[in-house]
Design a protein around this motif. Structure first.
Motif, PDB file in Angstrom:
ATOM      1  N   UNK A 237       0.808  -1.217   0.000  1.00 23.75           N
ATOM      2  CA  UNK A 237       0.000   0.000   0.000  1.00 23.75           C
ATOM      3  C   UNK A 237       0.847   1.275   0.000  1.00 23.75           C
ATOM      4  N   UNK A 238       1.996   1.223  -0.659  1.00 23.42           N
ATOM      5  CA  UNK A 238       2.811   2.421  -0.846  1.00 23.42           C
ATOM      6  C   UNK A 238       2.251   3.213  -2.022  1.00 23.42           C
ATOM      7  N   UNK A 239       2.470   4.519  -2.066  1.00 18.79           N
ATOM      8  CA  UNK A 239       1.992   5.309  -3.207  1.00 18.79           C
ATOM      9  C   UNK A 239       2.717   4.899  -4.484  1.00 18.79           C
ATOM     10  N   UNK A 240       2.053   4.964  -5.648  1.00 21.24           N
ATOM     11  CA  UNK A 240       2.681   4.527  -6.899  1.00 21.24           C
ATOM     12  C   UNK A 240       4.012   5.208  -7.201  1.00 21.24           C
ATOM     13  N   UNK A 241       4.139   6.507  -6.873  1.00 23.65           N
ATOM     14  CA  UNK A 241       5.405   7.179  -7.204  1.00 23.65           C
ATOM     15  C   UNK A 241       6.560   6.725  -6.319  1.00 23.65           C
ATOM     16  N   UNK A 242       6.262   6.036  -5.202  1.00 25.56           N
ATOM     17  CA  UNK A 242       7.334   5.531  -4.339  1.00 25.56           C
ATOM     18  C   UNK A 242       8.130   4.431  -5.023  1.00 25.56           C
ATOM     19  N   UNK A 243       7.532   3.766  -6.020  1.00 26.46           N
ATOM     20  CA  UNK A 243       8.246   2.684  -6.708  1.00 26.46           C
ATOM     21  C   UNK A 243       9.436   3.210  -7.498  1.00 26.46           C
ATOM     22  N   UNK A 244       9.460   4.511  -7.785  1.00 21.72           N
ATOM     23  CA  UNK A 244      10.609   5.072  -8.491  1.00 21.72           C
ATOM     24  C   UNK A 244      11.912   4.886  -7.739  1.00 21.72           C
ATOM     25  N   UNK A 245      11.842   4.900  -6.406  1.00 22.00           N
ATOM     26  CA  UNK A 245      13.054   4.713  -5.626  1.00 22.00           C
ATOM     27  C   UNK A 245      13.609   3.303  -5.796  1.00 22.00           C
ATOM     28  N   UNK A 246      12.729   2.330  -6.057  1.00 15.66           N
ATOM     29  CA  UNK A 246      13.207   0.969  -6.287  1.00 15.66           C
ATOM     30  C   UNK A 246      14.047   0.910  -7.557  1.00 15.66           C
ATOM     31  N   UNK A 247      13.523   1.510  -8.627  1.00 18.69           N
ATOM     32  CA  UNK A 247      14.255   1.440  -9.900  1.00 18.69           C
ATOM     33  C   UNK A 247      15.523   2.290  -9.865  1.00 18.69           C
ATOM     34  N   UNK A 248      15.512   3.379  -9.116  1.00 17.55           N
ATOM     35  CA  UNK A 248      16.734   4.157  -8.959  1.00 17.55           C
ATOM     36  C   UNK A 248      17.794   3.322  -8.261  1.00 17.55           C
ATOM     37  N   UNK A 249      17.404   2.578  -7.241  1.00 21.56           N
ATOM     38  CA  UNK A 249      18.343   1.712  -6.530  1.00 21.56           C
ATOM     39  C   UNK A 249      18.860   0.604  -7.436  1.00 21.56           C
ATOM     40  N   UNK A 250      17.966   0.011  -8.239  1.00 27.65           N
ATOM     41  CA  UNK A 250      18.392  -1.035  -9.171  1.00 27.65           C
ATOM     42  C   UNK A 250      19.421  -0.479 -10.154  1.00 27.65           C
ATOM     43  N   UNK A 251      19.165   0.705 -10.700  1.00 26.69           N
ATOM     44  CA  UNK A 251      20.071   1.287 -11.674  1.00 26.69           C
ATOM     45  C   UNK A 251      21.420   1.644 -11.099  1.00 26.69           C
ATOM     46  N   UNK A 252      21.424   2.255  -9.915  1.00 30.05           N
ATOM     47  CA  UNK A 252      22.687   2.653  -9.288  1.00 30.05           C
ATOM     48  C   UNK A 252      23.512   1.428  -8.899  1.00 30.05           C
ATOM     49  N   UNK A 253      22.875   0.456  -8.250  1.00 34.79           N
ATOM     50  CA  UNK A 253      23.606  -0.735  -7.833  1.00 34.79           C
ATOM     51  C   UNK A 253      24.080  -1.547  -9.033  1.00 34.79           C
ATOM     52  N   UNK A 254      23.299  -1.522 -10.118  1.00 39.75           N
ATOM     53  CA  UNK A 254      23.681  -2.278 -11.299  1.00 39.75           C
ATOM     54  C   UNK A 254      24.979  -1.825 -11.921  1.00 39.75           C
TER      55      UNK A 254
END
Length: 423
Positions: A237-254
């Motif tokens: 039940x997180x807001x939809x725009x909060x998922x952006x932080x997941x992809x930012x983390x994936x990109x940086x760690x990648x």
């Protein structure tokens, strides 16, 4: 700051990779929550749609080398960009599941065409000694594309159609830049070129084992790529725009994946694969256990990004080493196997989500990842009949490419004759 011609081409190639892979292929999972809500799609349907770009990627990967020869690198890359822009526009205007599927299928075709085109151009404009490093930088473009898609979901989560319109515009910019930067070249094989050494039964056996591991990793990983954002929105039940932080983390760690893969090449690839697969499984389990905690969800994305990019880099180098002299085959098969695994995993996750819910579905896939990690002692390690017969070469991704330009007896091969390629 002044860059060498090789570095300029590497950075430009990374930009095109960011569009073809990061935006056209992997950004879709980031927008699944609003797309699913607006179009009224079930997780099962999303799972099937999520598999389509992977299927089209595999199909395009088989024809891309022939297109690069017939059309030349410039026009093949421009064709990739045109298909990507068209697919992104179709997604942005999609009124139903069918048109959405057509758009993501087209984006997969664009992804499959891009890297063979860039590899052909690289042979013409980049020194052979720089091929490995340039390819590593271009491969990092995937993480860059995933990361740059984050502002779109942070500020345009409810306007996903407009976001895809922006992505299509970026693809058009890439087409124009391709016309100006990439030469119109194709591979040319001299009439007196020696044929590559035949592939031995042992090499096929080891390449088969590598492909199985690649398939299974892709099968497990696609649960995160397609359904992680929807999990934290639906279950956490997180807001939809909060998922952006997941992809930012994936990109940086990648971005650190190339370093880990390089270290694996210096040390023990089977142990590294086991460790990275355990991290991959941990990221799935952690996300399923704490979908309502943005900090832990973002940490799981960091773990996933590092593990996924490390494993794809490791499979790339292993494929190169297993088939010296067959440069268009060794790196291609494991990447095709990863895509096939992702295509198979996506609908399975969708069915499991419908049947048992997000938490249990992700837990099942995490358990599969642990089982695959346990089987890592079977991971192929060498290219010769015996480890001690393997010739000396530089370690790391650059060493893998340099070694790829030698035949079975260690004699140098001409890079144009050999036809190096990366998919």
């Amino acid at each position: 700051m002044t860059f060498s011609p090789s570095m300029r081409f590497a950075l430009f190639g990374a930009g095109l990779t960011a569009i073809a892979y990061g935006l056209a292929r992997f950004a879709f999972g980031l927008f699944v929550p609003p797309i699913k809500a607006d179009l009224g799609l079930s997780p099962e349907v999303i799972g099937v749609i999520g598999a389509l770009p992977l299927v089209s990627f595999v199909l395009a990967s088989f024809v891309a080398p022939f297109l690069a020869v017939r059309m030349g690198s410039r026009y093949t890359a421009m064709l990739s960009g045109t298909i990507a822009a068209s697919g992104l526009l179709v997604i942005g205007q999609a009124p139903d599941a069918v048109s959405l599927g057509v758009g993501v299928f087209a984006c997969g075709i664009a992804t499959g065409l891009m890297m063979p085109a860039l590899s052909g151009a690289m042979q013409a404009v980049v020194e052979r000694s720089m091929h490995g490093r340039v390819s590593a930088i271009m491969n990092a473009g995937t993480s860059i594309g995933v990361a740059v898609s984050v502002p779109a979901v942070l500020f345009l989560a409810d306007a996903w159609r407009f976001a895809y319109g922006i992505f299509a515009l970026l693809a058009v910019v890439g087409i124009v830049a391709t016309w100006r930067v990439i030469p119109s070249v194709s591979r040319v094989t001299p009439s007196d070129a020696a044929p590559p050494p035949p592939i031995s039964r042992l090499q096929w056996w080891r390449l088969g084992r590598l492909s199985v591991f690649s398939f299974l990793m892709g099968f497990v990983a696609n649960a995160y790529w397609v359904f992680a954002p929807d999990l934290v929105v639906t279950l956490g039940e997180l807001p939809p725009n909060a998922t952006g932080w997941l992809w930012l983390a994936v990109g940086v760690a990648g971005l650190g994946g190339a370093v880990v893969a390089d270290l694996a090449d210096r040390n023990n690839p089977p142990i590294t694969q086991a460790l990275m697969l355990m991290m991959l499984a941990t990221s799935l389990a952690l996300l399923a256990a704490s979908p309502d905690n943005l900090f832990l969800a973002t940490f799981s994305a960091l773990v996933f990004g590092l593990a996924y990019m490390s494993l794809t880099g490791l499979y790339l180098m292993t494929g190169i080493r297993l088939l010296p002299g067959h440069l268009s085959l060794g790196p291609v098969l494991p990447f095709v196997a990863v895509a096939l695994g992702q295509a198979a995993g996506s609908p399975v996750v969708g069915v499991l989500v419908e049947a048992v819910g997000y938490a249990d579905a992700f837990a099942i896939f995490a358990a599969i990842g642990v089982v695959v990690a346990i089987l890592s002692p079977l991971y192929p390690r060498t290219i010769g009949e015996e480890p001690e017969e393997e010739p000396d070469y530089e370690t790391g991704l650059q060493g893998a490419y340099d070694h790829q330009l030698r035949d079975a007896e260690g004699n140098p091969l001409d890079p144009v004759t050999a036809g190096v390629s990366k998919s």
